[in-house]
Design an enzyme around this catalytic site. Structure first.
Site: not given
Length: 268
Positions: A64, A122, A210
């Site tokens: 990212k 994080g 998830y």
């Protein structure tokens, strides 16, 4: 036929194809969405390949932040945090956006969040999106917990530049009294520093991680303690819907719950 995709590595599993292909079918659009394993070494080659081969793509761990440095242009939000999870390709030009922050913002607003203190776990690309979301919905104070203190300090510098009061905390240190805990790491099991979750007075827990089936241990632990939860599947669906609007333009989108029900049905 439009071709979209998701890049990441190792990309062991992802629900994104199920989400986007369901939306494409529902809209009657000739498009497909595929997962693409791209290593860090091959990322610059993929960027050039995508100009002619794809109509757009999503970005996940670990690319990212790096993608934001490689593409042609960033919109204001992506530029603010130098993190990209959605790329639109137009006339061979790559334009980067961040729809992760949209998902975090929407989910917190829906739970009645109004600016209370946050503990953020994080300091990577997902955490940057969280910081952007918090800056837009009235958050005043955040604490950042990360294994690399250097990266946590870098994130706090970014957060402070967005008007937040950000400080770094160590594992086992003083976590304060956060109203919200947000996990922006890919951890999938409860770790020692989370065992005192019930002592922190947390009202909302958002886990951006998830599992393809079931809940993460962190979500399970929060539910046991009566804490309101936002799971990673909801965040994934919200950011996907926002990405599709960038690629396709405005459309009569299905509800978040409808898409989640579809995912659950596909996984039974």
């Amino acid at each position: 036929m439009h071709v979209f995709g998701l890049i990441g590595y190792p990309l062991d599993y992802t629900l994104s194809p199920q989400i986007h292909n369901y939306i494409f079918r529902k809209l009657g659009i000739e498009a497909t969405y595929i997962p693409l394993r791209v290593t860090s070494k091959r990322l610059p080659h993929f960027i050039e390949f995508s100009r002619d081969a794809l109509s757009g793509f999503n970005v996940t761990i670990p690319h990212k932040v790096t993608v934001a440095k490689l593409i042609d242009e960033l919109n204001d939000d992506a530029d603010a945090v130098k993190s990209v999870n959605t790329v639109v390709i137009s006339n061979q030009r790559l334009i980067g956006y961040n729809t992760d922050y949209v998902a975090v913002k929407e989910s917190l607003i829906e739970r009645g969040y109004s600016g209370e203190e946050v503990l953020l776990i994080g300091a990577g690309g997902a955490a940057r999106a969280v910081v952007l979301a918090l800056s837009k919905i009235g958050c005043r104070t955040i604490r950042v917990l990360n294994r690399s203190r250097e990266r946590a300090l870098e994130l706090c510098g970014l957060a402070n530049g967005l008007g937040l009061d950000c400080s770094v905390v160590d594992i086992g240190g003083d976590y304060g009294k956060p109203h919200v805990i947000i996990n922006a790491t890919p951890l999938s099991s409860e770790e020692d520093w989370l065992l005192n979750l019930g002592k922190l007075g947390v009202a909302i827990l958002l886990d951006m991680a998830y599992k393809p089936k079931g809940e993460t241990d962190l979500i399970k632990r929060a539910r046991e303690l009566g804490i309101r939860t936002i799971d990673g599947v909801e965040i994934l669906v919200r950011q996907a819907l926002a990405a599709d609007k960038l690629w396709l333009g405005d459309f009569n989108e299905p509800s978040v719950n409808e898409v989640i029900k579809h995912i659950n049905g596909d996984n039974t």
